[in-house]
Design an enzyme around this catalytic site. Structure first.
Site, PDB file in Angstrom:
ATOM      1  N   HIS A  37       0.873  -1.173   0.000  1.00  0.00           N
ATOM      2  CA  HIS A  37       0.000   0.000   0.000  1.00  0.00           C
ATOM      3  C   HIS A  37       0.917   1.232   0.000  1.00  0.00           C
ATOM      4  CE1 HIS A  37      -2.831   2.923   1.772  1.00  0.00           C
ATOM      5  NE2 HIS A  37      -3.809   2.079   1.508  1.00  0.00           N
TER       6      HIS A  37
ATOM      7  N   ASP B  41       3.071  -4.282   8.306  1.00  0.00           N
ATOM      8  CA  ASP B  41       1.806  -3.580   8.084  1.00  0.00           C
ATOM      9  C   ASP B  41       0.693  -4.619   8.261  1.00  0.00           C
ATOM     10  OD1 ASP B  41      -0.494  -2.473   7.123  1.00  0.00           O
ATOM     11  OD2 ASP B  41       0.391  -1.723   5.256  1.00  0.00           O
TER      12      ASP B  41
ATOM     13  N   GLN C 257      -4.466  -5.364   7.227  1.00  0.00           N
ATOM     14  CA  GLN C 257      -5.438  -6.286   6.620  1.00  0.00           C
ATOM     15  C   GLN C 257      -5.350  -7.675   7.234  1.00  0.00           C
ATOM     16  OE1 GLN C 257      -7.757  -5.269   4.647  1.00  0.00           O
ATOM     17  NE2 GLN C 257      -7.008  -3.325   3.847  1.00  0.00           N
TER      18      GLN C 257
ATOM     19  N   LYS D 242     -10.499  -0.335  10.298  1.00  0.00           N
ATOM     20  CA  LYS D 242     -10.613  -1.559   9.486  1.00  0.00           C
ATOM     21  C   LYS D 242     -10.942  -2.764  10.348  1.00  0.00           C
ATOM     22  CE  LYS D 242      -7.219   0.069   6.157  1.00  0.00           C
ATOM     23  NZ  LYS D 242      -7.851   0.301   4.865  1.00  0.00           N
TER      24      LYS D 242
ATOM     25  N   CYS E  11      -4.650   2.388  -3.663  1.00  0.00           N
ATOM     26  CA  CYS E  11      -3.389   2.888  -3.075  1.00  0.00           C
ATOM     27  C   CYS E  11      -2.237   1.914  -3.294  1.00  0.00           C
ATOM     28  CB  CYS E  11      -3.543   3.201  -1.590  1.00  0.00           C
ATOM     29  SG  CYS E  11      -4.756   4.462  -1.250  1.00  0.00           S
TER      30      CYS E  11
END
Ligand code: PMP
Length: 449
Positions: free
Chosen positions: A136, A227, A230, A253, A405
Site C-alpha cells: 500500500h 503492516d 489487513q 478496518k 493505493c
C-alpha cells in the site's frame, strides 16, 4: 459461524440493515477500505462522551481519572488482541501515521537525536531498506522518503504472476558468503537495515510468509516493520510470536472508529527509538534549553489524545476476541472461496491467488491459517473498473474500484485499475452469491458478449 451466530453478528451492525439506491438491501463488500461498526463500539464512544469525557494523563479531577482509566484499559484490550502487552502499544491516528512515526524516528536517529541508544537505527548511503512490490502507498512512500533523506537505497521483493511474493532472491544460501562477483546481492543481505512489508495485501488478499521473512531479516540484524492493517481484523495475529520489531494496524478496518490506530513495538526498541512527534504530554522535565521524555508508550503520544476513538477501538478489539479470531478466520475463508468463484465467469480475471489454501508448517506460528483472505481484486475484460463498480452499485452492491493505493502492484500486472470485493465478520454467503450473480451480468450490460 453457525447460521444463528452469523445472524446475531449481523444484528450487532445497525448500518447493515439499511437500503440504498431506491430500497435495495445494502451488500457491503468494501470492508478492506473500512469496516462497519458494531453497536458496542458506537455505544462505547457515546458513553465516553456522555459520562467520562476529559483529557487524559492530566488534571487531578475525577473525570480525568476515569478518562485515563478508560484510555489505558483500551490499550490493554488492543494489546490482548495481538498478543502484546499494553506497554508495547502506542496510540497513533492510523496505520499511515504509525509507519511515518517509525520512519521519521529512524531519520531522527540518523541525525543523532537518539544518542547512543538510537545509533542502532541510523541509516546512510550503502544501507538498504527492503519493501515489497505489493505495498500500500502507506508502506511505500514513507520508506522512499526515508531513503531519499538518508541516502539509503530502497529495494523491493517482487510479486509473482500468482500475486504472491517471489522470495527466490530473498537471501543467500546459508553457506554463501555474499553474492559472487557481478551478481546482485540477495534482497536481504548485510546492508539491509529495515524490512517493511504487509502481512496481507489489500489488493491480492495474499498472506505473506511472515516468519520466513522475519527470520531472514533477523539473521542480518535488520529491523522488521509489519503492516498488519489487513490481517488483524481477519486472522489470529500474535505479534510477539511472529517476532516482528514493529507493527501497525488501524482501528477503522477492525470494526473500530476512524482517527485511531496502534503502533506495536518491542519494548526495548520503543525505549531506544528517538521521539516523534513532539509536544505536550510526552515529556518529563522541560526547560527553555531542553527536554527529557516520558517512557514509552507516552513518549510517542504528543498532544491531546483521541480518547473516545481509542476507547472505541478497545471495544472493537474485545468484540473480535469474544467472537474468536479462529472462528472469524474460518468464516472468512469460506467467504473467500465463494468470492473466488467469480473466476468461473467468462471475461473475469482475478488478480492474486485464485484458491484458498492453508499456511504450512514452514509458516511458523501462522501454520494452519488461511493463505489468503476474503479480499478479491479483479478485472472484467472490455469493461473499465469504474463502470463495473457503477453497475454493481445500482444493485446496492458496494465494491471498491481504482488502484487501492497500490499503483506499483497494478503496474506490475499491466493494469491501471481493478474492482475489489472484500468481506468481514458480518458478510454472508448469500451476499457473496448476490454479488457474483450481479457481476455475471456486467459484460452483457455493456454489450461485451
Ligand atoms: N496498509 C494497508 C495494507 C491498508 O490496506 C491500508 C488502508 N487501506 C493502510 C496501510 C493505511 O491505513 P490507514 O489509511 O488507516 O492509515
Amino acid at each position: 459461524f453457525t447460521a444463528a451466530e452469523l445472524t446475531a453478528v449481523r444484528a450487532d451492525f445497525p448500518l447493515l440493515g439499511r437500503t440504498v439506491r431506491d430500497g435495495k438491501p445494502l451488500v457491503y463488500l468494501d470492508s478492506a477500505a473500512t469496516s462497519q461498526k458494531p453497536q458496542v463500539v458506537l455505544d462505547t464512544e457515546v458513553d465516553f462522551y456522555e459520562k467520562r469525557n476529559a483529557a487524559v494523563h492530566r488534571g487531578a479531577h475525577a473525570l480525568a481519572e476515569e478518562a485515563t482509566e478508560a484510555f489505558e484499559r483500551a490499550r490493554e484490550q488492543v494489546a490482548a488482541l495481538v498478543g502484546a502487552s499494553a506497554g508495547e502499544i502506542v496510540w497513533v491516528p492510523g496505520a499511515t501515521a504509525g509507519i511515518n512515526l517509525v520512519a521519521t524516528g529512524l531519520q531522527n536517529a540518523t541525525l543523532g537525536r537518539g544518542g547512543a541508544a538510537g545509533a542502532r537505527f541510523a541509516l546512510g548511503p550503502g544501507d538498504e531498506i527492503l519493501i515489497t512490490e505489493a505495498e500500500h502507498h502507506s508502506n511505500l512512500v514513507p520508506w522512499q522518503e526515508l531513503a531519499a533523506r538518508t541516502g539509503a537505497t530502497l529495494r523491493w521483493i517482487p510479486v509473482g504472476q500468482d500475486g504472491r511474493l517471489d522470495l527466490s532472491a530473498l537471501s543467500a544460501a546459508p553457506s554463501g558468503a555474499g553474492a559472487p562477483a557481478g551478481e546482485v546481492a540477495p534482497l536481504i543481505n548485510e546492508r539491509t537495515k529495515v524490512v517493511a512489508f504487509a502481512h496481507v495485501s489489500n489488493v491480492t488478499g495474499a498472506v505473506a510468509p511472515v516468519a520466513r521473512i522475519v527470520a531472514a531479516a533477523r539473521a542480518v540484524g535488520a529491523l522488521t516493520v509489519l503492516d498488519a492493517c489487513q490481517s488483524v481484523p481477519h486472522l489470529p495475529v500474535d505479534l510477539p510470536a511472529l517476532e516482528v520489531d514493529f507493527a501497525v494496524f488501524s482501528g477503522h478496518k477492525m470494526l473500530g472508529p476512524t482517527g485511531v490506530g496502534a503502533l506495536y513495538g518491542r519494548r526495548e526498541l520503543l525505549e531506544a527509538l528517538p521521539v516523534v512527534p513532539t509536544g505536550g504530554s510526552m515529556v518529563e522535565v522541560v526547560t527553555m534549553e531542553s527536554t527529557t521524555f516520558a517512557p514509552p508508550p507516552q513518549k510517542f503520544e504528543a498532544g491531546t489524545q483521541m480518547v473516545a476513538q481509542a476507547v472505541g477501538m478497545g471495544a472493537a478489539a474485545d468484540y473480535l476476541r469474544e467472537l474468536g479470531m479462529d472462528k472469524v478466520a474460518a468464516h472468512e475463508a469460506e467467504l473467500a472461496a465463494e468470492l473466488l468463484r467469480i473466476a468461473e465467469i467468462p471475461g473475469i480475471r482475478v488478480i492474486g491467488p485464485t484458491t484458498v489454501g492453508v499456511l504450512g508448517a514452514e509458516a511458523g506460528p501462522d501454520a494452519g491459517l488461511p493463505d489468503r483472505v476474503a479480499a478479491v481484486s479483479f478485472v472484467v475484460d472490455d469493461v473499465h473498473a469504474h463502470d463495473v463498480g457503477q453497475v454493481l452499485d445500482d444493485q446496492g452492491i458496494a465494491v471498491r474500484v481504482g488502484h487501492h493505493c497500490a499503483q506499483p502492484l497494478h503496474r506490475r500486472f499491466g493494469i491501471a485499475a481493478t474492482a475489489r470485493a472484500s468481506a468481514s465478520v458480518y458478510t454472508t454467503l448469500d451476499e457473496v452469491i448476490a454479488f457474483r450473480e450481479a457481476l455475471g451480468g456486467v459484460r452483457a450490460f455493456f454489450g461485451a458478449e
